[in-house]
Design an enzyme around this catalytic site. Sequence first.
Site, PDB file in Angstrom:
ATOM      1  N   SER A 291      40.993  46.763  49.036  1.00 19.34           N
ATOM      2  CA  SER A 291      40.315  46.194  49.753  1.00 19.34           C
ATOM      3  C   SER A 291      39.996  47.157  51.599  1.00 19.34           C
ATOM      4  O   SER A 291      38.918  46.955  51.978  1.00 19.34           O
ATOM      5  CB  SER A 291      40.371  44.768  50.275  1.00 19.34           C
ATOM      6  OG  SER A 291      40.697  43.286  49.540  1.00 19.34           O
TER       7      SER A 291
ATOM      8  N   LYS B   9      48.544  32.696  47.625  1.00 19.27           N
ATOM      9  CA  LYS B   9      46.291  31.790  47.975  1.00 19.27           C
ATOM     10  C   LYS B   9      46.772  30.544  48.254  1.00 19.27           C
ATOM     11  O   LYS B   9      45.638  29.686  48.981  1.00 19.27           O
ATOM     12  CB  LYS B   9      45.728  32.055  46.815  1.00 19.27           C
ATOM     13  CG  LYS B   9      45.061  33.738  46.318  1.00 19.27           C
ATOM     14  CD  LYS B   9      44.284  34.309  45.497  1.00 19.27           C
ATOM     15  CE  LYS B   9      43.441  34.974  45.467  1.00 19.27           C
ATOM     16  NZ  LYS B   9      42.908  35.733  44.509  1.00 19.27           N
TER      17      LYS B   9
ATOM     18  N   ASP C 292      36.324  33.715  44.987  1.00 24.42           N
ATOM     19  CA  ASP C 292      37.229  33.921  43.698  1.00 24.42           C
ATOM     20  C   ASP C 292      35.621  33.727  42.538  1.00 24.42           C
ATOM     21  O   ASP C 292      35.635  34.332  41.609  1.00 24.42           O
ATOM     22  CB  ASP C 292      38.316  33.828  43.500  1.00 24.42           C
ATOM     23  CG  ASP C 292      38.869  34.791  43.994  1.00 24.42           C
ATOM     24  OD1 ASP C 292      39.089  36.131  43.984  1.00 24.42           O
ATOM     25  OD2 ASP C 292      40.392  34.596  44.102  1.00 24.42           O
TER      26      ASP C 292
HETATM   27  N1  LIG Z   1      38.937  41.625  39.730  1.00 24.46           N
HETATM   28  C1  LIG Z   1      39.583  40.673  40.675  1.00 24.46           C
HETATM   29  O1  LIG Z   1      38.713  40.477  41.546  1.00 24.46           O
HETATM   30  C2  LIG Z   1      40.484  39.549  40.669  1.00 24.46           C
HETATM   31  C3  LIG Z   1      40.498  38.592  40.903  1.00 24.46           C
HETATM   32  C4  LIG Z   1      42.382  38.219  41.182  1.00 24.46           C
HETATM   33  C5  LIG Z   1      43.321  38.753  39.884  1.00 24.46           C
HETATM   34  N2  LIG Z   1      42.850  39.516  39.756  1.00 24.46           N
HETATM   35  C6  LIG Z   1      43.853  40.192  38.155  1.00 24.46           C
HETATM   36  O2  LIG Z   1      43.872  38.901  37.477  1.00 24.46           O
HETATM   37  C7  LIG Z   1      45.910  39.165  37.027  1.00 24.46           C
HETATM   38  C8  LIG Z   1      46.116  37.950  37.249  1.00 24.46           C
HETATM   39  O3  LIG Z   1      45.757  37.370  38.837  1.00 24.46           O
HETATM   40  P1  LIG Z   1      46.558  36.344  39.273  1.00 24.46           P
HETATM   41  O4  LIG Z   1      46.079  36.566  40.815  1.00 24.46           O
HETATM   42  O5  LIG Z   1      46.228  34.753  38.069  1.00 24.46           O
HETATM   43  O6  LIG Z   1      48.132  36.046  38.979  1.00 24.46           O
HETATM   44  P2  LIG Z   1      49.333  35.094  38.429  1.00 24.46           P
HETATM   45  O7  LIG Z   1      48.747  33.685  38.950  1.00 24.46           O
HETATM   46  O8  LIG Z   1      50.220  35.516  38.521  1.00 24.46           O
HETATM   47  O9  LIG Z   1      49.071  35.059  37.107  1.00 24.46           O
HETATM   48  C9  LIG Z   1      49.939  35.899  36.283  1.00 24.46           C
HETATM   49  C10 LIG Z   1      49.409  35.343  34.487  1.00 24.46           C
HETATM   50  O10 LIG Z   1      49.757  35.777  33.793  1.00 24.46           O
HETATM   51  C11 LIG Z   1      50.179  36.269  32.992  1.00 24.46           C
HETATM   52  N3  LIG Z   1      51.756  36.867  32.271  1.00 24.46           N
HETATM   53  C12 LIG Z   1      51.506  37.673  33.707  1.00 24.46           C
HETATM   54  N4  LIG Z   1      52.950  38.884  32.535  1.00 24.46           N
HETATM   55  C13 LIG Z   1      52.599  38.559  31.120  1.00 24.46           C
HETATM   56  C14 LIG Z   1      53.023  38.692  30.382  1.00 24.46           C
HETATM   57  N5  LIG Z   1      53.942  40.190  29.911  1.00 24.46           N
HETATM   58  N6  LIG Z   1      52.679  38.376  28.724  1.00 24.46           N
HETATM   59  C15 LIG Z   1      51.689  37.546  28.850  1.00 24.46           C
HETATM   60  N7  LIG Z   1      51.548  36.679  30.343  1.00 24.46           N
HETATM   61  C16 LIG Z   1      51.728  37.092  30.957  1.00 24.46           C
HETATM   62  C17 LIG Z   1      50.944  34.431  33.210  1.00 24.46           C
HETATM   63  O11 LIG Z   1      51.311  33.713  32.437  1.00 24.46           O
HETATM   64  P3  LIG Z   1      52.507  32.664  32.395  1.00 24.46           P
HETATM   65  O12 LIG Z   1      51.802  31.383  33.279  1.00 24.46           O
HETATM   66  O13 LIG Z   1      53.770  32.842  31.173  1.00 24.46           O
HETATM   67  O14 LIG Z   1      54.161  33.797  33.659  1.00 24.46           O
HETATM   68  C18 LIG Z   1      49.426  34.493  34.327  1.00 24.46           C
HETATM   69  O15 LIG Z   1      49.141  33.233  33.100  1.00 24.46           O
HETATM   70  C19 LIG Z   1      46.092  40.347  38.090  1.00 24.46           C
HETATM   71  O16 LIG Z   1      46.698  41.397  37.185  1.00 24.46           O
HETATM   72  C20 LIG Z   1      45.251  40.332  39.383  1.00 24.46           C
HETATM   73  O17 LIG Z   1      44.958  41.714  40.015  1.00 24.46           O
HETATM   74  C21 LIG Z   1      41.660  39.853  39.549  1.00 24.46           C
END
Ligand SMILES: NC(=O)c1ccc[n+]([C@@H]2O[C@H](COP(=O)([O-])OP(=O)(O)OC[C@H]3O[C@@H](n4cnc5c(N)ncnc54)[C@H](OP(=O)(O)O)[C@@H]3O)[C@@H](O)[C@H]2O)c1
Length: 273
Positions: A17, A66, A102
Site C-alpha cells: 500500500s 479489521k 473491499d
Molecule cells: N486482493 C485483495 O485486495 C485482497 C484483500 C483481502 C485479502 N486478500 C487475500 O485473501 C486471503 C485471505 O485473506 P483474509 O483476510 O480473508 O484471511 P483470513 O481471515 O485469515 O482467512 C483465511 C482463509 O483461508 C483459509 N486457509 C488458510 N490456510 C489454509 C490452508 N492451508 N488450507 C485450507 N484453507 C486455508 C482459512 O480457512 P479456515 O477457516 O479453515 O482457517 C480461511 O478461510 C489472503 O491471501 C489475503 O492476502 C486479498
Amino acid sequence: MANTYAVIGDPIDHSLSPNIHNAAFRQLGLDHTYIAYRIPVGELSAGIGALKKIKISGFNVTIPHKIEMMKFLDEMDTTCKVIGAVNTVLNEDGKLKGYNTDMIGFLDPIKKRNLTIKDSQVMLLGAGGAARAIVTAMVKEKAHKITIVNRTLENANKLAEFAKKIGGNVDVVSLQEANELISEHKFIINSTSIGMKDEPSPISTDSINENSIIYDIVYQPMNTDLIKKSKEMGATVIYGYEMLLSQAACSFEIWHKTEAPYDVMKKALLGGV
Ligand SMILES: NC(=O)c1ccc[n+]([C@@H]2O[C@H](COP(=O)([O-])OP(=O)(O)OC[C@H]3O[C@@H](n4cnc5c(N)ncnc54)[C@H](OP(=O)(O)O)[C@@H]3O)[C@@H](O)[C@H]2O)c1
C-alpha cells in the site's frame, strides 16, 4: 498541506500500500506521505491513540484489526456496517469515520469485464475476513446461489448464517465435495490464503472450462497455480492485484475527494506491466 496516511496491521512490513499511495501522491503533486505502521494484536487502542496524536488524516486497516477497529469508530458507512469490518478510516478533526472498500474493490474488476453476477452460481473458497466482503458483494449483485467451501466447517457455517441474514441463498460443502461441483458454477473465487506460498490450487482444475470465471484474490504471487491452470483450461481469470488496486483507489478517493490515478498506482504495483 502535507498530510500523513498509513496502513495498520501486523505483519505489515511487506505491505504494498505505501508504494501504491505514494506513487499516486507524486503523480498528483501532493505533499503527503503514506506509511506502514505495525500495531500488534492487543495494542490497537494505544496505536490508534498515537495516530490521533500525530493527526493522521486517514488510514487503511488490515489483518488482524479489521473487526476490532470497529470499536474505535465514531461513525461508519453502510457497507462497513453490513460487512462488520473496516478497512479504510477517515480522520475528520479527531472523529474517525469507517468505510469498507473491499466490496467495491472486489466487484470492480468483474464490472470492468462486463461480467454478470445476477442469477449465477458462485463457488466461494474460504470463509475469512475477505470472504465476508465477497459474500456481501455477491448478495448485493443477486447471485442465484453461493456455495461456500472451507477447511474449517464451523467458519463456513458462520459465514453462511451471515449470508442468509443479508438475504443470500447459500450452501456449505466440503473441499472434497466441491471438486465434483465445479462445472456447475460460473464463478469460482479463491479467498483462502492458499497460493501465497506457491501451494497447488485449492481445488481440482480438471473441469474448469472456457465458461468458467476464476477469481483468485491472492495477489502475491500474481500467477498462482489456480490462475495458471485455469488459463490453460481457457477460463476467464481475474487477478488478486486488480482487487487490491481497486480497493486502494476507492480509499484514495474517500480521503482526497479526487479521482485516483489508477494507471500510476498499477505501475507502482506491477512495475510497468
Ligand atoms: N486482493 C485483495 O485486495 C485482497 C484483500 C483481502 C485479502 N486478500 C487475500 O485473501 C486471503 C485471505 O485473506 P483474509 O483476510 O480473508 O484471511 P483470513 O481471515 O485469515 O482467512 C483465511 C482463509 O483461508 C483459509 N486457509 C488458510 N490456510 C489454509 C490452508 N492451508 N488450507 C485450507 N484453507 C486455508 C482459512 O480457512 P479456515 O477457516 O479453515 O482457517 C480461511 O478461510 C489472503 O491471501 C489475503 O492476502 C486479498
